[in-house]
Design a protein around this motif. Sequence first.
Motif, PDB file in Angstrom:
ATOM      1  N   VAL A   9      26.509  34.949  29.245  1.00  0.00           N
ATOM      2  CA  VAL A   9      27.339  35.125  30.659  1.00  0.00           C
ATOM      3  C   VAL A   9      28.709  34.620  30.541  1.00  0.00           C
ATOM      4  O   VAL A   9      30.116  35.046  30.603  1.00  0.00           O
ATOM      5  N   GLY A  10      28.589  33.113  30.485  1.00  0.00           N
ATOM      6  CA  GLY A  10      29.605  32.198  30.890  1.00  0.00           C
ATOM      7  C   GLY A  10      30.814  32.266  29.477  1.00  0.00           C
ATOM      8  O   GLY A  10      31.770  32.511  29.876  1.00  0.00           O
ATOM      9  N   ARG A  11      30.256  32.759  28.402  1.00  0.00           N
ATOM     10  CA  ARG A  11      31.100  32.685  27.308  1.00  0.00           C
ATOM     11  C   ARG A  11      31.987  34.107  27.458  1.00  0.00           C
ATOM     12  O   ARG A  11      33.447  34.061  27.222  1.00  0.00           O
ATOM     13  N   LEU A  12      31.415  35.274  27.739  1.00  0.00           N
ATOM     14  CA  LEU A  12      32.187  36.523  27.920  1.00  0.00           C
ATOM     15  C   LEU A  12      33.227  36.260  28.998  1.00  0.00           C
ATOM     16  O   LEU A  12      34.257  37.058  29.133  1.00  0.00           O
ATOM     17  N   VAL A  13      32.675  35.626  29.950  1.00  0.00           N
ATOM     18  CA  VAL A  13      33.647  35.466  31.173  1.00  0.00           C
ATOM     19  C   VAL A  13      34.769  34.703  30.890  1.00  0.00           C
ATOM     20  O   VAL A  13      35.879  35.129  31.037  1.00  0.00           O
ATOM     21  N   GLU A  14      34.758  33.663  30.041  1.00  0.00           N
ATOM     22  CA  GLU A  14      35.907  32.932  29.527  1.00  0.00           C
ATOM     23  C   GLU A  14      36.653  33.947  28.599  1.00  0.00           C
ATOM     24  O   GLU A  14      37.995  34.048  28.685  1.00  0.00           O
ATOM     25  N   GLU A  15      36.012  34.837  27.877  1.00  0.00           N
ATOM     26  CA  GLU A  15      36.772  35.591  27.128  1.00  0.00           C
ATOM     27  C   GLU A  15      37.616  36.803  27.744  1.00  0.00           C
ATOM     28  O   GLU A  15      38.713  37.023  27.597  1.00  0.00           O
ATOM     29  N   TYR A  16      36.944  37.198  28.802  1.00  0.00           N
ATOM     30  CA  TYR A  16      37.593  38.292  29.811  1.00  0.00           C
ATOM     31  C   TYR A  16      38.746  37.699  30.622  1.00  0.00           C
ATOM     32  O   TYR A  16      39.668  38.221  30.681  1.00  0.00           O
ATOM     33  N   LEU A  17      38.706  36.316  31.028  1.00  0.00           N
ATOM     34  CA  LEU A  17      39.784  35.483  31.577  1.00  0.00           C
ATOM     35  C   LEU A  17      40.898  35.461  30.824  1.00  0.00           C
ATOM     36  O   LEU A  17      42.197  35.755  31.135  1.00  0.00           O
ATOM     37  N   THR A  18      40.618  35.142  29.480  1.00  0.00           N
ATOM     38  CA  THR A  18      41.982  34.957  28.447  1.00  0.00           C
ATOM     39  C   THR A  18      42.526  36.430  28.199  1.00  0.00           C
ATOM     40  O   THR A  18      43.781  36.463  28.034  1.00  0.00           O
ATOM     41  N   HIS A  19      41.693  37.281  28.399  1.00  0.00           N
ATOM     42  CA  HIS A  19      42.043  38.944  27.972  1.00  0.00           C
ATOM     43  C   HIS A  19      43.091  39.161  29.286  1.00  0.00           C
ATOM     44  O   HIS A  19      44.244  39.627  29.158  1.00  0.00           O
ATOM     45  N   LEU A  20      42.590  38.850  30.441  1.00  0.00           N
ATOM     46  CA  LEU A  20      43.477  38.948  31.725  1.00  0.00           C
ATOM     47  C   LEU A  20      44.741  38.266  31.481  1.00  0.00           C
ATOM     48  O   LEU A  20      45.878  38.661  31.916  1.00  0.00           O
ATOM     49  N   ALA A  21      44.806  37.025  31.047  1.00  0.00           N
ATOM     50  CA  ALA A  21      45.952  36.209  31.149  1.00  0.00           C
ATOM     51  C   ALA A  21      46.811  36.591  29.742  1.00  0.00           C
ATOM     52  O   ALA A  21      48.064  36.616  29.892  1.00  0.00           O
ATOM     53  N   ILE A  22      46.321  36.897  28.705  1.00  0.00           N
ATOM     54  CA  ILE A  22      47.174  37.275  27.765  1.00  0.00           C
ATOM     55  C   ILE A  22      47.498  38.518  27.524  1.00  0.00           C
ATOM     56  O   ILE A  22      48.690  39.101  27.391  1.00  0.00           O
ATOM     57  N   GLU A  23      46.687  39.436  27.467  1.00  0.00           N
ATOM     58  CA  GLU A  23      46.728  41.029  27.233  1.00  0.00           C
ATOM     59  C   GLU A  23      47.348  41.775  28.477  1.00  0.00           C
ATOM     60  O   GLU A  23      48.081  42.762  28.499  1.00  0.00           O
ATOM     61  N   ARG A  24      46.568  41.382  29.648  1.00  0.00           N
ATOM     62  CA  ARG A  24      47.328  41.958  30.957  1.00  0.00           C
ATOM     63  C   ARG A  24      48.325  41.120  31.591  1.00  0.00           C
ATOM     64  O   ARG A  24      48.821  41.927  32.449  1.00  0.00           O
ATOM     65  N   GLY A  25      48.547  39.976  31.166  1.00  0.00           N
ATOM     66  CA  GLY A  25      49.705  39.301  31.834  1.00  0.00           C
ATOM     67  C   GLY A  25      49.556  39.085  33.151  1.00  0.00           C
ATOM     68  O   GLY A  25      50.738  39.168  33.903  1.00  0.00           O
ATOM     69  N   LEU A  26      48.381  38.735  33.823  1.00  0.00           N
ATOM     70  CA  LEU A  26      48.288  38.800  35.298  1.00  0.00           C
ATOM     71  C   LEU A  26      48.916  37.176  35.675  1.00  0.00           C
ATOM     72  O   LEU A  26      48.878  36.335  34.956  1.00  0.00           O
ATOM     73  N   ALA A  27      49.375  37.401  37.137  1.00  0.00           N
ATOM     74  CA  ALA A  27      50.004  36.161  37.302  1.00  0.00           C
ATOM     75  C   ALA A  27      49.220  35.027  37.691  1.00  0.00           C
ATOM     76  O   ALA A  27      47.654  35.251  37.845  1.00  0.00           O
ATOM     77  N   LEU A  28      49.417  33.865  38.027  1.00  0.00           N
ATOM     78  CA  LEU A  28      48.469  32.787  37.830  1.00  0.00           C
ATOM     79  C   LEU A  28      47.767  32.828  39.134  1.00  0.00           C
ATOM     80  O   LEU A  28      46.628  32.436  39.222  1.00  0.00           O
ATOM     81  N   ASN A  29      48.391  32.948  40.063  1.00  0.00           N
ATOM     82  CA  ASN A  29      47.526  33.165  41.625  1.00  0.00           C
ATOM     83  C   ASN A  29      46.547  34.349  41.228  1.00  0.00           C
ATOM     84  O   ASN A  29      45.162  33.907  41.602  1.00  0.00           O
ATOM     85  N   THR A  30      46.600  35.365  40.998  1.00  0.00           N
ATOM     86  CA  THR A  30      45.473  36.516  40.444  1.00  0.00           C
ATOM     87  C   THR A  30      44.759  36.017  39.489  1.00  0.00           C
ATOM     88  O   THR A  30      43.403  35.963  39.959  1.00  0.00           O
ATOM     89  N   LEU A  31      44.999  35.281  38.417  1.00  0.00           N
ATOM     90  CA  LEU A  31      44.232  34.784  37.576  1.00  0.00           C
ATOM     91  C   LEU A  31      43.290  33.766  37.992  1.00  0.00           C
ATOM     92  O   LEU A  31      42.060  33.640  37.786  1.00  0.00           O
TER      93      LEU A  31
END
Length: 312
Positions: A9-31
């Motif tokens: 779970v923990g590893r996939l959570v970090e991968e998802y957060l990376t996806h949100l930051a890089i591919e989705r480009g979410l703002a820092l506060n949202t992230l």
Amino acid sequence: MGDDDRAPVGRLVEEYLTHLAIERGLALNTLTSYRRDLRRYAAYLDGRGIETVDEIAEADVTDFLAHLREGDEDHVPLSAPSAARTLVAARGFHKFAVREGAVGRDVAAEVKPPAPPRRLPKALPVEDVEAVLDAAGAPGTELAIRDRALLELLYGTGARISEAVGLDVDDLDLDASQVLLRGKGGKQRVVPVGRFAVDAVRSYLDDVRPGLVSARANGGAVFLNSRGGRLSRQTAWAVLAKAAQRAGVGVEVSPHTLRHSFATHLLDGGADVRVVQELLGHASVTTTQVYTLVTIDKLREVYATAHPRALA
């Protein structure tokens, strides 16, 4: 999928957060919010002994939502909006897990966020409504007479703004103090019109509307704009907003505010909720009953003055 391929779970959570930051480009506060919510979810799963994503069942997601709303000795309960936000993060995580091939089914797809609390309709005090109505006619122009008639009719009948601007002259029976309103879904209802509204509308029809009528087709509309066409909802909304501003009313006022006020003032005056339902054109009385909650302050006032044991 072998044991070595099962996604922690923990590893996939970090991968998802990376996806949100890089591919989705979410703002820092949202992230940051996503990170907090997902770590809360991961900690909850860990507390259940769940280590890999394929172990998570729909019941785990449902119980997590209940946990958010109920809290425990370590966490205070979350409000419905906060719990919904956290669940949205968890649902996004599970969709990502399916897309990445970590699991074959989205176990969070059917777990719905909690509905936000139903907000009570806003009603103006009677004196504020009167001030708005007076302000509408204050400029003393022909259009001001029209504006006063429009607002008097809205408050005097509880009509929706679309029903008011949709009125045709043939829908009025001022001698009988009644009007035919066409509501949602083509449903029609005849409602009474109070004396103040009757007088204001009659004055507009006799003294102002004939001067506004032009060769432009208006379908026999009651309320006309300066060019002779049917008054639009947007213009009617602006009429009310300007009157409220001139009256010095300190809250935002919309056409629905007058409708809410109409219902609340009737109930405060002792009207039966089913009568108000008919006047408003509600298909179900449960829609109308929300207005009864608005009158709780009135009930408390009466209780405090009437019950012998109300005061300490």
